[in-house]
Design a protein around this motif. Structure first.
Motif, PDB file in Angstrom:
ATOM      1  N   VAL A  25      17.718  66.033  32.181  1.00 28.45           N
ATOM      2  CA  VAL A  25      18.691  65.098  32.772  1.00 28.45           C
ATOM      3  C   VAL A  25      18.106  63.694  32.997  1.00 28.45           C
ATOM      4  O   VAL A  25      18.146  63.173  34.109  1.00 28.45           O
ATOM      5  CB  VAL A  25      19.266  65.684  34.084  1.00 28.45           C
ATOM      6  CG1 VAL A  25      20.182  66.853  33.771  1.00 28.45           C
ATOM      7  CG2 VAL A  25      18.174  66.131  35.047  1.00 28.45           C
ATOM      8  N   SER A  28      21.461  61.161  34.042  1.00 24.07           N
ATOM      9  CA  SER A  28      22.195  61.301  35.308  1.00 24.07           C
ATOM     10  C   SER A  28      21.275  61.683  36.463  1.00 24.07           C
ATOM     11  O   SER A  28      21.593  61.433  37.619  1.00 24.07           O
ATOM     12  CB  SER A  28      23.274  62.384  35.178  1.00 24.07           C
ATOM     13  OG  SER A  28      22.694  63.674  35.189  1.00 24.07           O
ATOM     14  N   PHE A  30      20.985  64.565  37.458  1.00 25.85           N
ATOM     15  CA  PHE A  30      21.716  65.622  38.173  1.00 25.85           C
ATOM     16  C   PHE A  30      21.476  66.954  37.455  1.00 25.85           C
ATOM     17  O   PHE A  30      21.883  67.128  36.303  1.00 25.85           O
ATOM     18  CB  PHE A  30      23.211  65.288  38.208  1.00 25.85           C
ATOM     19  CG  PHE A  30      23.996  66.117  39.175  1.00 25.85           C
ATOM     20  CD1 PHE A  30      24.026  65.792  40.520  1.00 25.85           C
ATOM     21  CD2 PHE A  30      24.709  67.228  38.743  1.00 25.85           C
ATOM     22  CE1 PHE A  30      24.757  66.560  41.432  1.00 25.85           C
ATOM     23  CE2 PHE A  30      25.441  68.005  39.647  1.00 25.85           C
ATOM     24  CZ  PHE A  30      25.463  67.661  40.992  1.00 25.85           C
ATOM     25  N   VAL A  32      21.893  70.909  36.816  1.00 23.83           N
ATOM     26  CA  VAL A  32      22.809  72.038  37.036  1.00 23.83           C
ATOM     27  C   VAL A  32      22.241  73.278  36.351  1.00 23.83           C
ATOM     28  O   VAL A  32      21.787  73.215  35.204  1.00 23.83           O
ATOM     29  CB  VAL A  32      24.224  71.729  36.467  1.00 23.83           C
ATOM     30  CG1 VAL A  32      25.200  72.860  36.788  1.00 23.83           C
ATOM     31  CG2 VAL A  32      24.749  70.401  37.007  1.00 23.83           C
ATOM     32  N   ASN A  48      22.001  72.151  32.098  1.00 25.15           N
ATOM     33  CA  ASN A  48      22.601  71.013  31.394  1.00 25.15           C
ATOM     34  C   ASN A  48      21.540  70.291  30.560  1.00 25.15           C
ATOM     35  O   ASN A  48      20.365  70.210  30.944  1.00 25.15           O
ATOM     36  CB  ASN A  48      23.343  70.065  32.337  1.00 25.15           C
ATOM     37  CG  ASN A  48      22.546  69.579  33.511  1.00 25.15           C
ATOM     38  OD1 ASN A  48      21.604  70.211  33.950  1.00 25.15           O
ATOM     39  ND2 ASN A  48      22.936  68.439  34.037  1.00 25.15           N
ATOM     40  N   GLU A  50      21.143  66.727  28.424  1.00 26.28           N
ATOM     41  CA  GLU A  50      21.750  65.419  28.156  1.00 26.28           C
ATOM     42  C   GLU A  50      21.215  64.801  26.872  1.00 26.28           C
ATOM     43  O   GLU A  50      20.265  65.298  26.261  1.00 26.28           O
ATOM     44  CB  GLU A  50      21.494  64.498  29.362  1.00 26.28           C
ATOM     45  CG  GLU A  50      22.122  65.082  30.618  1.00 26.28           C
ATOM     46  CD  GLU A  50      22.059  64.165  31.821  1.00 26.28           C
ATOM     47  OE1 GLU A  50      21.275  63.194  31.810  1.00 26.28           O
ATOM     48  OE2 GLU A  50      22.815  64.444  32.789  1.00 26.28           O
ATOM     49  N   THR A  57      26.013  65.473  25.446  1.00 29.50           N
ATOM     50  CA  THR A  57      25.551  66.218  26.628  1.00 29.50           C
ATOM     51  C   THR A  57      26.348  67.497  26.806  1.00 29.50           C
ATOM     52  O   THR A  57      27.571  67.513  26.642  1.00 29.50           O
ATOM     53  CB  THR A  57      25.712  65.317  27.882  1.00 29.50           C
ATOM     54  OG1 THR A  57      24.773  64.260  27.798  1.00 29.50           O
ATOM     55  CG2 THR A  57      25.509  66.111  29.166  1.00 29.50           C
ATOM     56  N   ALA A  60      25.703  73.024  31.958  1.00 33.15           N
ATOM     57  CA  ALA A  60      24.987  74.288  32.140  1.00 33.15           C
ATOM     58  C   ALA A  60      25.879  75.496  31.849  1.00 33.15           C
ATOM     59  O   ALA A  60      25.445  76.476  31.218  1.00 33.15           O
ATOM     60  CB  ALA A  60      24.472  74.367  33.568  1.00 33.15           C
ATOM     61  N   GLU A  61      27.131  75.416  32.292  1.00 36.75           N
ATOM     62  CA  GLU A  61      28.044  76.555  32.139  1.00 36.75           C
ATOM     63  C   GLU A  61      28.314  76.852  30.675  1.00 36.75           C
ATOM     64  O   GLU A  61      28.288  77.996  30.223  1.00 36.75           O
ATOM     65  CB  GLU A  61      29.386  76.263  32.834  1.00 36.75           C
ATOM     66  CG  GLU A  61      29.285  76.005  34.323  1.00 36.75           C
ATOM     67  CD  GLU A  61      29.048  74.538  34.673  1.00 36.75           C
ATOM     68  OE1 GLU A  61      28.299  73.858  33.942  1.00 36.75           O
ATOM     69  OE2 GLU A  61      29.596  74.092  35.680  1.00 36.75           O
ATOM     70  N   PRO A  95      31.316  72.379  41.894  1.00 37.65           N
ATOM     71  CA  PRO A  95      32.331  73.049  41.062  1.00 37.65           C
ATOM     72  C   PRO A  95      32.183  72.673  39.588  1.00 37.65           C
ATOM     73  O   PRO A  95      31.695  71.585  39.269  1.00 37.65           O
ATOM     74  CB  PRO A  95      33.660  72.509  41.613  1.00 37.65           C
ATOM     75  CG  PRO A  95      33.326  71.640  42.777  1.00 37.65           C
ATOM     76  CD  PRO A  95      31.885  71.274  42.682  1.00 37.65           C
ATOM     77  N   PRO A  96      32.609  73.542  38.684  1.00 38.25           N
ATOM     78  CA  PRO A  96      32.501  73.263  37.250  1.00 38.25           C
ATOM     79  C   PRO A  96      33.491  72.195  36.812  1.00 38.25           C
ATOM     80  O   PRO A  96      34.582  72.075  37.377  1.00 38.25           O
ATOM     81  CB  PRO A  96      32.851  74.608  36.596  1.00 38.25           C
ATOM     82  CG  PRO A  96      33.687  75.317  37.606  1.00 38.25           C
ATOM     83  CD  PRO A  96      33.202  74.863  38.957  1.00 38.25           C
ATOM     84  N   CYS A  97      33.138  71.449  35.762  1.00 37.13           N
ATOM     85  CA  CYS A  97      34.030  70.407  35.241  1.00 37.13           C
ATOM     86  C   CYS A  97      35.215  71.058  34.528  1.00 37.13           C
ATOM     87  O   CYS A  97      35.219  72.256  34.214  1.00 37.13           O
ATOM     88  CB  CYS A  97      33.275  69.477  34.301  1.00 37.13           C
ATOM     89  SG  CYS A  97      33.018  70.147  32.645  1.00 37.13           S
ATOM     90  N   CYS A 100      34.507  72.823  31.097  1.00 39.00           N
ATOM     91  CA  CYS A 100      33.909  74.164  31.236  1.00 39.00           C
ATOM     92  C   CYS A 100      34.949  75.177  31.717  1.00 39.00           C
ATOM     93  O   CYS A 100      34.943  76.327  31.290  1.00 39.00           O
ATOM     94  CB  CYS A 100      32.710  74.119  32.183  1.00 39.00           C
ATOM     95  SG  CYS A 100      31.290  73.263  31.460  1.00 39.00           S
TER      96      CYS A 100
HETATM   97  N1  THU Z   1      27.359  68.967  34.490  1.00 38.97           N
HETATM   98  C1  THU Z   1      27.210  70.317  34.320  1.00 38.97           C
HETATM   99  O1  THU Z   1      26.174  70.792  33.846  1.00 38.97           O
HETATM  100  N2  THU Z   1      28.239  71.128  34.674  1.00 38.97           N
HETATM  101  C2  THU Z   1      29.435  70.697  35.156  1.00 38.97           C
HETATM  102  O2  THU Z   1      30.337  71.485  35.355  1.00 38.97           O
HETATM  103  C3  THU Z   1      29.636  69.267  35.435  1.00 38.97           C
HETATM  104  C4  THU Z   1      28.554  68.359  35.041  1.00 38.97           C
HETATM  105  C5  THU Z   1      26.257  68.079  34.092  1.00 38.97           C
HETATM  106  C6  THU Z   1      26.571  67.184  32.923  1.00 38.97           C
HETATM  107  C7  THU Z   1      25.609  66.044  33.159  1.00 38.97           C
HETATM  108  O3  THU Z   1      24.356  66.379  32.566  1.00 38.97           O
HETATM  109  C8  THU Z   1      25.435  65.995  34.654  1.00 38.97           C
HETATM  110  O4  THU Z   1      25.928  67.229  35.155  1.00 38.97           O
HETATM  111  C9  THU Z   1      26.177  64.858  35.311  1.00 38.97           C
HETATM  112  O5  THU Z   1      27.506  64.825  34.940  1.00 38.97           O
END
Ligand code: THU
Length: 139
Positions: A25, A28, A30, A32, A48, A50, A57, A60-61, A95-97, A100
């Protein structure tokens, strides 16, 4: 949301937490982690990953789900997800995007459980029907 708990879910939650260590990552910051429980008991993990071009990118899910599908596994009962700034302990549930969630509807039915993990033994359990009502279907 339920407060459902069992030893399998506890283990799945821990795996999702551990998988954050593998997140790539640089953009970001961030991280996951995800751990997917198949109906046959197998666990597929994901993080995740990137890319400097951003759109390649992958979350993770989806990493976990696609790994499973490439191993011939398409029937799942639960996924644990843990996300937070890299190097930090989660301060909230992640929460998942939407993308996903849509992918989950491809392989999972309403009984599929989504565990949002904040710490060891600290997770909330949702049904896919709760998090993704009225998902896209070809009609
Ligand atoms: N990300 C996930 O891995 N899962 C999600 O459900 C939402 C976002 C990751 C994608 C990116 O690498 C980072 O979080 C920031 O958006």
């Amino acid at each position: 949301m339920t407060t459902e708990r069992n030893e399998i879910y506890d283990g799945l939650a821990l795996k999702a937490m551990e998988m954050r260590a593998f997140s790539y990552v640089p953009y970001s910051g961030f991280a996951v982690g995800a751990a997917l429980l198949a109906r046959d008991g197998r666990i597929f993990t994901g993080c995740n990953i990137e890319n400097k071009s951003f759109s390649p990118t992958i979350c993770a899910e989806r990493t976990a789900i696609f790994k499973a599908v490439t191993e011939g596994c398409r029937e799942f009962s639960a996924i644990a997800i843990c996300g937070a700034p890299a190097g930090e302990e989660p301060s909230d549930y992640c929460p998942p995007c939407g993308v996903c969630r849509q992918v989950m509807t491809e392989f999972c039915d309403d009984s599929f459980r989504i565990l949002l993990v904040r710490g060891p033994g600290d997770y909330r359990v949702y049904g896919l029907d709760e998090l993704m009502p009225l998902s896209f279907e070809l009609i």
